[in-house]
Design a protein around this motif. Structure first.
Motif, mmCIF file in Angstrom:
data_model
loop_
_atom_site.group_PDB
_atom_site.id
_atom_site.type_symbol
_atom_site.label_atom_id
_atom_site.label_comp_id
_atom_site.label_asym_id
_atom_site.label_seq_id
_atom_site.Cartn_x
_atom_site.Cartn_y
_atom_site.Cartn_z
ATOM 1 N N VAL A 133 100.463 15.558 54.561
ATOM 2 C CA VAL A 133 99.818 14.467 55.289
ATOM 3 C C VAL A 133 100.754 13.972 56.393
ATOM 4 O O VAL A 133 101.850 13.487 56.097
ATOM 5 N N PRO A 134 100.380 14.100 57.675
ATOM 6 C CA PRO A 134 101.220 13.565 58.755
ATOM 7 C C PRO A 134 101.146 12.040 58.792
ATOM 8 O O PRO A 134 100.059 11.464 58.733
ATOM 9 N N ASP A 153 103.829 8.412 46.177
ATOM 10 C CA ASP A 153 104.476 9.151 45.088
ATOM 11 C C ASP A 153 103.836 10.516 44.896
ATOM 12 O O ASP A 153 102.601 10.647 44.808
ATOM 13 N N HIS A 154 104.706 11.532 44.859
ATOM 14 C CA HIS A 154 104.294 12.918 44.602
ATOM 15 C C HIS A 154 103.394 13.487 45.695
ATOM 16 O O HIS A 154 102.725 14.493 45.461
ATOM 17 N N ARG A 155 103.387 12.878 46.860
ATOM 18 C CA ARG A 155 102.620 13.410 47.989
ATOM 19 C C ARG A 155 103.592 13.959 49.033
ATOM 20 O O ARG A 155 104.608 13.332 49.360
ATOM 21 N N THR A 156 103.283 15.114 49.560
ATOM 22 C CA THR A 156 104.090 15.716 50.624
ATOM 23 C C THR A 156 103.579 15.221 51.966
ATOM 24 O O THR A 156 102.377 15.314 52.259
ATOM 25 N N VAL A 157 104.492 14.689 52.765
ATOM 26 C CA VAL A 157 104.113 14.136 54.061
ATOM 27 C C VAL A 157 104.946 14.784 55.156
ATOM 28 O O VAL A 157 105.996 15.392 54.902
ATOM 29 N N SER A 158 104.474 14.657 56.391
ATOM 30 C CA SER A 158 105.185 15.150 57.563
ATOM 31 C C SER A 158 105.572 13.968 58.434
ATOM 32 O O SER A 158 104.738 13.106 58.719
ATOM 33 N N THR A 208 109.029 17.882 56.547
ATOM 34 C CA THR A 208 108.080 17.671 55.458
ATOM 35 C C THR A 208 108.873 17.429 54.186
ATOM 36 O O THR A 208 110.014 17.893 54.047
ATOM 37 N N GLY A 209 108.274 16.693 53.266
ATOM 38 C CA GLY A 209 108.952 16.385 52.014
ATOM 39 C C GLY A 209 108.288 15.223 51.323
ATOM 40 O O GLY A 209 107.150 14.842 51.650
ATOM 41 N N GLN A 210 109.021 14.632 50.370
ATOM 42 C CA GLN A 210 108.467 13.549 49.571
ATOM 43 C C GLN A 210 109.441 12.384 49.479
ATOM 44 O O GLN A 210 110.672 12.570 49.524
ATOM 45 N N LEU A 228 113.829 16.657 51.398
ATOM 46 C CA LEU A 228 113.337 17.605 52.383
ATOM 47 C C LEU A 228 112.727 18.849 51.746
ATOM 48 O O LEU A 228 113.287 19.412 50.800
ATOM 49 N N ALA A 229 111.591 19.267 52.290
ATOM 50 C CA ALA A 229 111.011 20.563 51.946
ATOM 51 C C ALA A 229 111.168 21.529 53.117
ATOM 52 O O ALA A 229 111.376 22.728 52.920
ATOM 53 N N SER A 230 111.070 21.008 54.361
ATOM 54 C CA SER A 230 111.261 21.836 55.552
ATOM 55 C C SER A 230 111.692 20.956 56.701
ATOM 56 O O SER A 230 111.467 19.737 56.702
ATOM 57 N N ILE A 231 112.329 21.581 57.674
ATOM 58 C CA ILE A 231 112.775 20.853 58.861
ATOM 59 C C ILE A 231 112.674 21.786 60.067
ATOM 60 O O ILE A 231 113.040 22.959 59.986
ATOM 61 N N THR A 232 112.146 21.251 61.185
ATOM 62 C CA THR A 232 111.966 22.025 62.406
ATOM 63 C C THR A 232 112.414 21.178 63.591
ATOM 64 O O THR A 232 112.014 20.018 63.710
ATOM 65 N N THR A 233 113.234 21.740 64.461
ATOM 66 C CA THR A 233 113.594 21.026 65.686
ATOM 67 C C THR A 233 112.453 21.166 66.697
ATOM 68 O O THR A 233 111.808 22.217 66.792
#
Length: 243
Positions: A133-134, A153-158, A208-210, A228-233
């Motif tokens: 979810v952005p 809680d427990h939701r992955t967001v951007s 992205t992450g929680q 963190l789950a992912s990171i992009t420049t």
């Protein structure tokens, strides 16, 4: 200051305002809604300066005889300080100052947006469905600090923001403005995982992450931890602020 310098300064300043309004650089200083006022203000300044120049030229041509130049003898040194006033205007016209960034975050204490207090009086709405979810950083921080229902809680967001290194850690930050950059305040998220530690301050990233529940408190200026789950420049956005 001589009239000629005043008129040129007025035209250049008005032109600089129109330039930053048209190419989008005005977003470094004010909200998007201010664009029409900046263009209108710049146009009025250019018009006034041009009218004054034309009027002075016509008045000079209408003179039938030369008058003594009272300002020439003993006062020529006054022209230099007047022309020096054009330097900052030309600087803005040619190179617009950058938007606020990591230095402003370090100098100003982060806080949860004032709107969060009002939102706390009622339940935050559930996040929309989706694997990722952005969210705006100020909304994420508001929910992390004030939402008793734990909708994060427990939701992955951007999240999108810029890197700030401070206090031995790495933050993702955005600056929130109400009207202009003068009232900007930071909202920050502490990144867990170390992937951003090697990035330079002011580097723009999308992560992205929680959230780590319960980590956004008054004692840490409502700065939640983020796993963190992912990171992009990414390139810096034309509009760097949140509202």
């Amino acid at each position: 200051m001589k009239r000629e310098t005043q008129n040129i300064l007025l035209i250049l300043l008005g032109g600089a305002l129109i330039k930053i309004a048209v190419n989008g650089d005005y977003l470094r200083y004010v909200k998007p809604a201010q664009q029409p006022w900046i263009i209108a203000g710049g146009a009025v300044m250019v018009l006034l300066g041009a009218v004054a120049v034309v009027r002075d030229l016509l008045a000079a041509r209408a003179k039938t005889s030369e008058e003594p130049d009272h300002d020439h003898d003993g006062h020529s040194h006054s022209a230099r300080p007047a022309w020096l006033l054009l330097v900052p205007v030309l600087a803005v016209f040619l190179v617009a100052p950058p938007a606020l960034g990591a230095d402003s975050v370090i100098r100003t204490e982060a806080r949860v947006p004032a709107s969060a207090a009002a939102a706390n009086a009622a339940a935050f709405p559930p996040l929309p469905a989706g694997n990722v979810v952005p969210l705006a950083v100020n909304e994420f921080v508001s929910r992390a600090g004030w939402d008793a229902a734990g909708t994060l809680d427990h939701r992955t967001v951007s999240l999108t923001g810029f890197v700030v290194h401070t206090g031995g850690g790495t933050l993702l930050a955005r600056l929130v403005i109400s009207c202009c950059a003068a009232d900007a305040f930071p909202v920050t998220v502490r990144l867990r995982g170390g992937e951003a530690d090697h990035l330079a301050s002011d580097t723009w990233i999308r992560v992205t992450g929680q959230v780590v529940p319960g980590t956004a408190t008054k004692n840490n200026s409502y700065t939640p931890d983020f796993t963190l789950a992912s990171i992009t420049t990414i390139p810096a956005p034309q509009d760097p602020y949140e509202y």
